[in-house]
Design an enzyme around this catalytic site. Sequence first.
Site, PDB file in Angstrom:
ATOM      1  N   ASN A 209       0.959  -1.353   0.108  1.00 44.15           N
ATOM      2  CA  ASN A 209      -0.054   0.030   0.044  1.00 44.15           C
ATOM      3  C   ASN A 209       0.901   1.345   0.010  1.00 44.15           C
ATOM      4  O   ASN A 209       1.858   1.164   0.840  1.00 44.15           O
ATOM      5  CB  ASN A 209      -0.749  -0.134   1.374  1.00 44.15           C
ATOM      6  N   HIS A 245      -5.204   9.896  -1.560  1.00 44.10           N
ATOM      7  CA  HIS A 245      -5.414  11.092  -0.882  1.00 44.10           C
ATOM      8  C   HIS A 245      -5.345  12.265  -1.781  1.00 44.10           C
ATOM      9  O   HIS A 245      -3.901  12.616  -1.854  1.00 44.10           O
ATOM     10  CB  HIS A 245      -4.627  11.142   0.419  1.00 44.10           C
ATOM     11  N   GLU A 275      -7.633   4.519   0.473  1.00 38.57           N
ATOM     12  CA  GLU A 275      -7.712   5.574   1.588  1.00 38.57           C
ATOM     13  C   GLU A 275      -8.040   7.074   0.866  1.00 38.57           C
ATOM     14  O   GLU A 275      -7.811   7.854   1.378  1.00 38.57           O
ATOM     15  CB  GLU A 275      -6.156   5.808   2.087  1.00 38.57           C
ATOM     16  N   ASP A 277      -9.741  10.217  -0.243  1.00 37.34           N
ATOM     17  CA  ASP A 277     -10.226  11.356   0.640  1.00 37.34           C
ATOM     18  C   ASP A 277     -10.049  12.560  -0.653  1.00 37.34           C
ATOM     19  O   ASP A 277      -8.878  12.525  -1.265  1.00 37.34           O
ATOM     20  CB  ASP A 277     -10.087  11.599   1.948  1.00 37.34           C
TER      21      ASP A 277
END
Length: 597
Positions: A209, A245, A275, A277
């Site tokens: 990741n 992100h 993840e 956003d």
Amino acid sequence: MRAKRLLLLLPLIAAPFVLPAQTTLRQVADQRRLLLGSAAQAGEFGGANLLAEVPYATTLSTHFNLLEGENAMKWSPIHPDPTRYNFTGADRLAAFAREQKMKLRGHTLLWHSSNPTWLSDQAKTATPQAMAATLKQHIDTVVGRYKGQIFAWDVVNEAVSDTATANGTLLRDSIWNNQPGIGLAGTAYIEQAFRWAHEADPDALLFYNDYSIEGPGGKFSAVLNMVRDFVARGVPIHGVGFQMHVTSSGYPDSAGLRQNFQAIAALGLQIHITEMDVRLPVTNGVASEANLAAQAATYSRILTICLQTPACTALQTWGFTDKYSWIPGFFTGFGAALPFDVLYQPKPAVAAMINTFQSVAPTLSSNGIVNAASYRGGAVAPGELITIFGATYGPATIVGAALDSNGLVSSNLASTRVLFDGVAAPLIYSLTGQVSAVVPYEVAGRQQTSVEYEFNGVRSAPVQVNVVATAPAIFAADATGSGPGLILTPGYTVITTADPAPVGSVVIVLATGAGSVVGGAKTGGIAQGIGQQSAAITATIGGMNADIAYAGPAPGLVNGVLQVNLTVPKALSAGIYPVVITVGGVRTQDGVTIAVR
Ligand code: XIL
């Protein structure tokens, strides 16, 4: 009189008002067979257990089918002392996932950050051997505890340097790499972590990741080289996590992201967006309407690319409510990065994602179109029962065949349709990613047929498939395409190795792909009586010719199922023998057997 009248009117006045059911993200994600997840907090770092906050828990379980601890499984919370683990938060997340039937991801086993003080201290004086022992023990313990519960682990997080380039992987300095490290040079320490995780749970999918790998560049190239080498050498790695992100300013560029996804998919690895956003500039926590619209477009754009990439199997946001997000604390002046606002109300991003789920065309590929009995691909025959794999937009749970008002097998099953040259075909069942249909007899004589898949009115691009007269295959008893055939006694019990067919007895073999029927057969009709296939049919059991008493439509079943009544050759001795039927010169698949006594 008056009272009576009013009473009569009452049912009208008080007619039950049915609230229009709100489509949830989870519903449409399920129809796409996409894991749509969020990071969640369950009381780690001494914070509150947010799962106990009702709107938090409800929004999470209503809109997502996947869950990951935002911090709970990191070293610092889960391994607070050298000899003590604290599973409180992680266990809460696991229990919640179980209760709400959500999948659970694990994050993370090896990272330069979020390490407990005792570990950083230990690293100052410990030998690499001692560090290796500490890491192995941690991986064994944590992965072992959630074995069978966590389907995928971020084994290693952010190990590649931001300044890495294509020419050789440049790794970030860390206690695990080189300060002092675990005694393995280069990417070997990462490889070791994957091997230990695999030993601890051989069924878990293991991911590398990282961030800033969403666009082409040195860092992505370094990660690609590393995982390509791992795959080539059989290191147990199953996917790459793209953190995502981002802001709404355009990174990652769509073409670059697609290119990176293709490169990972080409290695046979899965892609998880782990993840996501989309942070916005905020004043007192509030973002402008224009920025919220741009954010919605970004969520939709990334989701579209994931849906169009079969290897992209999960999309996870880093939290879901702006009430709890790491962004304001880590990016000064930014916030409002998640799909739900601080009051758990859906922001424009939610509607945009639902709309994306409902409008991106399902992909269809010719090699996903196979015979329903043998799963062999290639050309199709009139009346053949086929299965289409991989068209991921459909009913979340399986829906079986139904008869329409004309007594024909329905060609619209839970809003699924399969079209051949624009005509909807009878459907045997429908489930997202797997639908079974009957090739219309009308394709007979054509060179090719154009196949389209449709769900809820959204249609795939057409795929051209060759048409042949016959493409026969025998159904297997366990629907695997081979092994014991779906072969019945005259009393309709399935012949098994425990209950073999006597030599000299008649058995009923069920198959498909035998092509046209003399006098024609109605597409989707239920065979009412016996008939005759246009093509010549022969059969062997154990290589010996088997007499055929009947070969034609199977009365009571949909047209397209072939029934062949065979006599088991008397000359056979007890044993398990291959059964082969040849229709119009084309043999059924190898590997289908019958037990004989
Ligand atoms: C962040 C959490 O969101 C914060 O609560 C915590 O204080 C620090 O870590 N990349 C990762 C995540 O892989 O683990 C990070 O999570 C965000 C960046």
